[in-house]
Design a protein around this motif. Sequence first.
Motif, PDB file in Angstrom:
ATOM      1  N   THR A   1       0.831  -1.206   0.000  1.00 46.88           N
ATOM      2  CA  THR A   1       0.000   0.000   0.000  1.00 46.88           C
ATOM      3  C   THR A   1       0.863   1.251   0.000  1.00 46.88           C
ATOM      4  OG1 THR A   1      -1.688  -1.186   1.248  1.00 46.88           O
ATOM      5  CG2 THR A   1      -1.830   1.217   1.241  1.00 46.88           C
ATOM      6  N   GLY A   2       0.481   2.234  -0.769  1.00 46.68           N
ATOM      7  CA  GLY A   2       1.179   3.514  -0.791  1.00 46.68           C
ATOM      8  C   GLY A   2       0.619   4.461   0.260  1.00 46.68           C
ATOM      9  N   PHE A   3       1.493   5.020   1.071  1.00 48.68           N
ATOM     10  CA  PHE A   3       1.073   5.967   2.102  1.00 48.68           C
ATOM     11  C   PHE A   3       1.499   7.394   1.758  1.00 48.68           C
ATOM     12  CE2 PHE A   3       1.525   1.837   4.127  1.00 48.68           C
ATOM     13  CZ  PHE A   3       0.311   1.717   4.784  1.00 48.68           C
ATOM     14  N   THR A   4       2.637   7.533   1.107  1.00 48.71           N
ATOM     15  CA  THR A   4       3.113   8.827   0.624  1.00 48.71           C
ATOM     16  C   THR A   4       3.650   8.604  -0.785  1.00 48.71           C
ATOM     17  OG1 THR A   4       5.459   8.654   1.293  1.00 48.71           O
ATOM     18  CG2 THR A   4       3.865   9.337   2.996  1.00 48.71           C
ATOM     19  N   GLU A   5       4.067   9.664  -1.422  1.00 47.49           N
ATOM     20  CA  GLU A   5       4.614   9.526  -2.783  1.00 47.49           C
ATOM     21  C   GLU A   5       5.957   8.793  -2.773  1.00 47.49           C
ATOM     22  OE1 GLU A   5       6.774  13.921  -2.974  1.00 47.49           O
ATOM     23  OE2 GLU A   5       5.013  13.484  -4.221  1.00 47.49           O
ATOM     24  N   LYS A   6       6.549   8.612  -1.576  1.00 45.30           N
ATOM     25  CA  LYS A   6       7.842   7.937  -1.481  1.00 45.30           C
ATOM     26  C   LYS A   6       7.731   6.471  -1.080  1.00 45.30           C
ATOM     27  CE  LYS A   6      10.747  11.966  -0.500  1.00 45.30           C
ATOM     28  NZ  LYS A   6      11.815  12.499   0.398  1.00 45.30           N
ATOM     29  N   THR A   7       6.529   6.009  -0.787  1.00 45.74           N
ATOM     30  CA  THR A   7       6.365   4.609  -0.400  1.00 45.74           C
ATOM     31  C   THR A   7       6.742   3.683  -1.549  1.00 45.74           C
ATOM     32  OG1 THR A   7       4.480   5.245   0.981  1.00 45.74           O
ATOM     33  CG2 THR A   7       4.777   2.911   0.557  1.00 45.74           C
ATOM     34  N   ILE A   8       7.484   2.625  -1.222  1.00 45.93           N
ATOM     35  CA  ILE A   8       7.836   1.629  -2.240  1.00 45.93           C
ATOM     36  C   ILE A   8       6.646   0.705  -2.439  1.00 45.93           C
ATOM     37  CG2 ILE A   8       9.395  -0.268  -2.823  1.00 45.93           C
ATOM     38  CD1 ILE A   8      11.506   1.060  -1.076  1.00 45.93           C
ATOM     39  N   THR A   9       6.077   0.713  -3.634  1.00 47.20           N
ATOM     40  CA  THR A   9       4.867  -0.066  -3.904  1.00 47.20           C
ATOM     41  C   THR A   9       5.054  -1.119  -4.993  1.00 47.20           C
ATOM     42  OG1 THR A   9       4.108   1.635  -5.451  1.00 47.20           O
ATOM     43  CG2 THR A   9       3.347   1.808  -3.166  1.00 47.20           C
ATOM     44  N   ARG A  10       6.220  -1.141  -5.633  1.00 49.23           N
ATOM     45  CA  ARG A  10       6.482  -2.140  -6.675  1.00 49.23           C
ATOM     46  C   ARG A  10       7.392  -3.231  -6.110  1.00 49.23           C
ATOM     47  NH1 ARG A  10       9.500  -0.661 -10.552  1.00 49.23           N
ATOM     48  NH2 ARG A  10       8.649  -2.048 -12.144  1.00 49.23           N
TER      49      ARG A  10
ATOM     50  N   PHE B   1      16.669   2.522   5.646  1.00 46.76           N
ATOM     51  CA  PHE B   1      16.301   3.933   5.717  1.00 46.76           C
ATOM     52  C   PHE B   1      14.868   4.106   5.240  1.00 46.76           C
ATOM     53  CE2 PHE B   1      16.994   8.354   3.651  1.00 46.76           C
ATOM     54  CZ  PHE B   1      16.523   8.989   4.800  1.00 46.76           C
ATOM     55  N   ASP B   2      14.002   4.580   6.121  1.00 47.24           N
ATOM     56  CA  ASP B   2      12.619   4.930   5.777  1.00 47.24           C
ATOM     57  C   ASP B   2      12.588   6.439   5.570  1.00 47.24           C
ATOM     58  OD1 ASP B   2       9.972   5.717   5.776  1.00 47.24           O
ATOM     59  OD2 ASP B   2       9.555   5.081   7.819  1.00 47.24           O
ATOM     60  N   ASP B   3      12.536   6.834   4.315  1.00 52.34           N
ATOM     61  CA  ASP B   3      12.595   8.253   3.959  1.00 52.34           C
ATOM     62  C   ASP B   3      11.196   8.782   3.671  1.00 52.34           C
ATOM     63  OD1 ASP B   3      13.401  10.772   3.222  1.00 52.34           O
ATOM     64  OD2 ASP B   3      14.240  10.159   1.282  1.00 52.34           O
ATOM     65  N   GLU B   4      10.451   9.104   4.715  1.00 47.63           N
ATOM     66  CA  GLU B   4       9.090   9.634   4.601  1.00 47.63           C
ATOM     67  C   GLU B   4       8.172   8.652   3.858  1.00 47.63           C
ATOM     68  OE1 GLU B   4       8.863  14.142   4.067  1.00 47.63           O
ATOM     69  OE2 GLU B   4      10.713  13.658   2.980  1.00 47.63           O
ATOM     70  N   GLU B   5       8.368   7.372   4.057  1.00 50.51           N
ATOM     71  CA  GLU B   5       7.609   6.368   3.308  1.00 50.51           C
ATOM     72  C   GLU B   5       6.300   5.983   3.987  1.00 50.51           C
ATOM     73  OE1 GLU B   5      10.459   3.215   2.357  1.00 50.51           O
ATOM     74  OE2 GLU B   5      11.969   4.804   2.204  1.00 50.51           O
ATOM     75  N   LYS B   6       6.183   6.249   5.263  1.00 47.85           N
ATOM     76  CA  LYS B   6       4.933   5.988   5.975  1.00 47.85           C
ATOM     77  C   LYS B   6       4.218   7.284   6.349  1.00 47.85           C
ATOM     78  CE  LYS B   6       1.923   3.399   8.251  1.00 47.85           C
ATOM     79  NZ  LYS B   6       1.112   4.418   8.916  1.00 47.85           N
ATOM     80  N   ALA B   7       5.015   8.302   6.706  1.00 48.41           N
ATOM     81  CA  ALA B   7       4.445   9.592   7.092  1.00 48.41           C
ATOM     82  C   ALA B   7       5.349  10.703   6.581  1.00 48.41           C
ATOM     83  CB  ALA B   7       4.306   9.689   8.613  1.00 48.41           C
ATOM     84  N   GLY B   8       4.764  11.671   5.907  1.00 46.05           N
ATOM     85  CA  GLY B   8       5.529  12.800   5.397  1.00 46.05           C
ATOM     86  C   GLY B   8       6.181  13.579   6.528  1.00 46.05           C
ATOM     87  N   GLY B   9       7.425  13.962   6.309  1.00 43.73           N
ATOM     88  CA  GLY B   9       8.135  14.747   7.311  1.00 43.73           C
ATOM     89  C   GLY B   9       8.839  13.929   8.366  1.00 43.73           C
ATOM     90  N   MET B  10       8.725  12.592   8.306  1.00 45.75           N
ATOM     91  CA  MET B  10       9.359  11.732   9.301  1.00 45.75           C
ATOM     92  C   MET B  10      10.294  10.734   8.625  1.00 45.75           C
ATOM     93  SD  MET B  10       8.225  12.831  12.199  1.00 45.75           S
ATOM     94  CE  MET B  10       8.769  11.528  13.298  1.00 45.75           C
ATOM     95  N   ARG B  11      11.446  10.519   9.252  1.00 45.87           N
ATOM     96  CA  ARG B  11      12.410   9.555   8.756  1.00 45.87           C
ATOM     97  C   ARG B  11      12.757   8.551   9.849  1.00 45.87           C
ATOM     98  NH1 ARG B  11      16.152  13.947   5.427  1.00 45.87           N
ATOM     99  NH2 ARG B  11      15.124  13.621   3.398  1.00 45.87           N
ATOM    100  N   CYS B  12      13.227   7.397   9.424  1.00 48.75           N
ATOM    101  CA  CYS B  12      13.568   6.332  10.361  1.00 48.75           C
ATOM    102  C   CYS B  12      14.757   5.553   9.808  1.00 48.75           C
ATOM    103  CB  CYS B  12      12.368   5.406  10.565  1.00 48.75           C
ATOM    104  SG  CYS B  12      12.696   3.972  11.593  1.00 48.75           S
ATOM    105  N   ILE B  13      15.670   5.195  10.680  1.00 51.37           N
ATOM    106  CA  ILE B  13      16.833   4.397  10.304  1.00 51.37           C
ATOM    107  C   ILE B  13      16.879   3.198  11.241  1.00 51.37           C
ATOM    108  CG2 ILE B  13      19.339   4.361  10.014  1.00 51.37           C
ATOM    109  CD1 ILE B  13      19.177   7.428   9.647  1.00 51.37           C
TER     110      ILE B  13
END
Length: 269
Positions: free
Chosen positions: A180-189, A207-219
């Motif tokens: 499922t896509g949550f932001t434009e950066k979510t990996i969906t393919r 590295f989660d680069d705003e893939e679940k929530a815009g403005g938030m990153r996770c490593i």
Amino acid sequence: MKPTQRRMGRPKNFSTNEKQTTILALDRALDVLDALAHANGMTLSELSTHLDQSPATMHRVLATLHARDVVEMDPKTQAWHIGSAAFRMGSAFLRRSSIVERSRPIMRELMETTGETSNLGIERHGEVMFISQVETNESIRAFFPPGTLSPMHASGIGKALLSCYSDRRADQYFRTARLTGFTEKTITRPDDLRDEMNRIREKGWAFDDEEKAGGMRCIAAPIRDIYGEAVAGISISGPTHRIPEDAVEQIGSLVADAAAKVSRGLGSS
């Protein structure tokens, strides 16, 4: 003297057929607990509507659970909440493993070093379940209460754990996973996610680069047990302005080192 044989507690005609073994009243009670666990309090009428059950049925379930302190009601709002007994039962899940205990001081150290919230998560039924967190003192911070679930493909810990899958297990995951896509950066393919898994294996961290929530990153990085199997993941998460791209590599190394420390504590070589 012969050792006492421990009885397994399984009836002779035991069946693994879910329809045959399900107890309807217990199933309803668990539905109530699940609903309350995901809400900030629910009234009797709200529960009835949410679970499509009559108020009388819900009242009996709540009264039974309340008698055992599994749920409790706020007399001011008439809202029902998870009770202290449910918390004690849930805490037993964490006591099954020393991961939380061994991770806690390292998570605190990681939070102090990076200045960002540190998280601990495990895979649970195809999702990441957060089981512990050490919050930063910053006013803007990520918050994942214990029990929070997140999709594997759109979280740092999830992707770190996916990278540890065997080819066979990865194929099985991709046959059933909904990317499922949550932001434009979510990996969906699927192909893109497979490439990402390969990159994570090479680097040792995700590295989660705003893939679940815009403005938030996770490593994040995987934690391994004595058998070398990935059993959990540790991460830091925070807003993009405090985790700029030019700091990601350095933070990734710190997170990977933290994961290695916890892994050694669990017996991993």
